[in-house]
Structure formats: structure tokens, C-alpha cells
Design an enzyme around this catalytic site. Structure first.
Site, short mmCIF file in Angstrom:
data_model
loop_
_atom_site.label_atom_id
_atom_site.label_comp_id
_atom_site.label_asym_id
_atom_site.label_seq_id
_atom_site.Cartn_x
_atom_site.Cartn_y
_atom_site.Cartn_z
N ASN A 46 46.34 38.87 46.74
CA ASN A 46 47.06 40.15 46.71
C ASN A 46 48.08 40.25 45.57
OD1 ASN A 46 45.71 41.16 49.02
ND2 ASN A 46 47.14 40.09 50.36
N GLY B 125 46.89 41.45 42.51
CA GLY B 125 46.38 42.50 41.63
C GLY B 125 45.26 42.07 40.71
N THR C 276 42.06 42.62 41.03
CA THR C 276 41.11 43.72 40.84
C THR C 276 41.71 44.78 39.93
OG1 THR C 276 40.24 43.30 43.06
CG2 THR C 276 39.64 45.38 42.02
N THR C 277 42.98 45.07 40.09
CA THR C 277 43.66 46.03 39.22
C THR C 277 43.60 45.55 37.77
OG1 THR C 277 45.16 46.75 40.98
CG2 THR C 277 45.88 47.12 38.71
N LYS D 229 32.24 40.05 41.01
CA LYS D 229 33.02 39.32 42.02
C LYS D 229 32.03 38.51 42.85
CE LYS D 229 36.72 39.87 45.43
NZ LYS D 229 37.84 39.27 44.66
N ASP E 48 37.14 45.85 46.67
CA ASP E 48 37.32 45.30 45.32
C ASP E 48 36.04 45.41 44.50
OD1 ASP E 48 39.88 44.64 46.08
OD2 ASP E 48 39.48 42.50 46.34
N GLU F 67 42.06 54.17 41.21
CA GLU F 67 41.62 55.51 40.83
C GLU F 67 42.18 55.93 39.48
OE1 GLU F 67 42.64 58.18 43.97
OE2 GLU F 67 41.51 57.08 45.50
#
Length: 242
Positions: free
Chosen positions: A12, A14, A16-17, A37, A66, A220
């Protein structure tokens, strides 16, 4: 053709961000790039059930948020199954017998297929770098075997400096290139954010690729412009893995 491994200092933080930002930034430079992934697993907030006939994961009848973010971040025409080898409905298959289902040969074949099809593959890990992956190997063991350069994502919070420097030390011991690191702001109320980033810049022997601010629904949004050192990724793409 090249692969980059996106490692996090923790879960957690980030990853994926940051992977979305890398994909968008590379696409802005004309690179054909997709995310991958290998193992997706999580709790109720980030999985979605699908009908059995529509199942795109290997074992459980779920899709992972993700993986969906990676799929929707690329301009390439990829399916969920193209960019994910295993999806599990619970948070940690390595804690259950499901770890026996994960086969490195399948993951290696899936990565090879993507490398042969696209110019670049942004590979996102699960949990931290030393987390057990499969067949007695950790993600760290796997990327060392693959000789895959690493981008480190640091979720900026109290305690992240220790986590970041320990992870950097592991990467150095693996003998794989650390391309750089990304600062991801995960706590908007952290008063000493700038000081932590400055301290990390001073102590991490790799360039800061960019700073991603705290964002609402980053999956998004356009994120590529937050990576201000994209030249580093473009250079490494040609230098390390052809």
C-alpha cells in the site's frame, strides 16, 4: 525490449500508481509499453467477482483492481489475462496452500511473451521485495534471476526512510540496477513531507524520478507528467536489456 520491476518499500505504498505513471510517461515518448502484475492478491476492497465464463484469472473467479488499472493505463490492446498470471481472492497466497499453485515457469513464460511483443514491460510486484513469491524464492530472487532493473516506490510516511534504505541495500546486494526511485505521497497530513524527501535524496544512491502528490482516485488520472526524470528510463531501456 526491456522490463522494469516496480518494487515498493511496503504494501500500500502506491506501486500501481507509480506503474501507471511510468506507463503513461513512456507512452508519451512513443514507447509501446504494457504493465504486468504476475501475482495479484488482496482484500475485499480491491477484488471484483466475475462470472465463471468470464473468468480471466488462473484460479479464483475474481479480477483485481491493480491489474485493471495496469490494463487501462496502456494504449495497447491487452486483456486481463495477458498481463496477469495469477489472481487470488484473499490477501496473501504465500500464507496458504495456494502458494503451491504458483509456478515460476508460467510467470517466466508470460513475461517472455510480453517482452517479445512490446518495447517495454512495467512489472509490478506484490507486497515488499523480500516477500516469498513461489517455489522457495522471493520477488528479490526472481528479479535477480531475470536481471531486471528496479524502480523503487517510496510511500512517504513516518518510518519510510528506514524501509527505503533497507530495500535499497537489498537491491544493491542483488546486483541489479536501481534505475531510480519515486516519491509517492500517501499521507496528505504529513507535515514534514518535504524534509523526508530531501533526506531520501541525500541517502539513496539513485536519482529521484519524480514526486507523485496525494491524489483522489489516481487510477483515473494522467500521472506521467509527475515523472520529471523520464530520460533516465529511456536511457536504461536501451542500455540494460535489449
Amino acid at each position: 525490449m526491456s522490463s522494469f520491476f516496480v518494487a515498493g518499500t511496503d504494501t500500500n505504498v502506491g506501486k500501481t500508481t507509480a506503474a501507471r505513471a511510468m506507463i503513461q510517461a513512456l507512452q508519451g515518448q512513443g514507447v509501446q509499453v504494457v504493465g504486468y502484475k504476475p501475482i495479484a492478491c488482496c482484500g475485499e476492497e480491491s477484488i471484483y467477482p466475475v462470472a465463471q465464463s468470464e473468468n480471466t484469472s488462473d484460479y479464483d473467479h475474481f479480477v483485481n483492481a491493480d491489474v485493471l488499472t495496469l490494463m487501462h493505463s496502456t494504449k495497447e490492446n491487452v486483456s486481463y489475462q495477458d498481463i496477469n498470471s495469477y489472481t487470488f481472492s484473499h490477501c496473501a497466497p504465500m500464507l496458504t496452500q495456494d502458494k503451491m499453485r504458483i509456478k515460476l515457469d508460467k510467470i517466466n513464460c508470460d513475461l517472455t511473451r510480453l517482452n517479445q511483443t512490446y518495447q517495454s514491460v512495467v512489472v509490478e510486484g506484490s507486497f515488499g521485495l523480500m516477500t516469498p513469491m513461489a517455489e522457495g524464492k522471493s520477488f528479490a530472487d526472481w528479479i535477480a534471476q531475470q536481471k531486471m532493473p528496479v524502480v523503487l516506490v517510496v510511500g512517504i510516511k513516518d518510518g519510510c526512510v528506514n524501509h527505503a534504505l533497507l530495500t535499497v541495500k537489498v537491491i544493491q546486494q542483488l546486483g541489479v540496477p536501481l534505475l531510480g526511485w519515486i516519491a509517492n505521497r500517501i499521507n496528505p497530513l504529513l507535515s514534514h513531507y518535504a524534509e523526508i524527501v530531501d533526506l531520501l535524496v541525500e541517502h539513496i544512491d539513485a536519482p529521484l524520478l519524480g514526486k507523485i502528490p496525494y491524489l483522489h482516485k489516481p487510477e483515473e488520472q494522467e500521472l506521467g507528467h509527475y515523472l520529471t526524470n523520464i530520460d533516465r528510463l529511456m536511457y536504461m531501456q536501451t542500455e540494460f536489456i535489449k
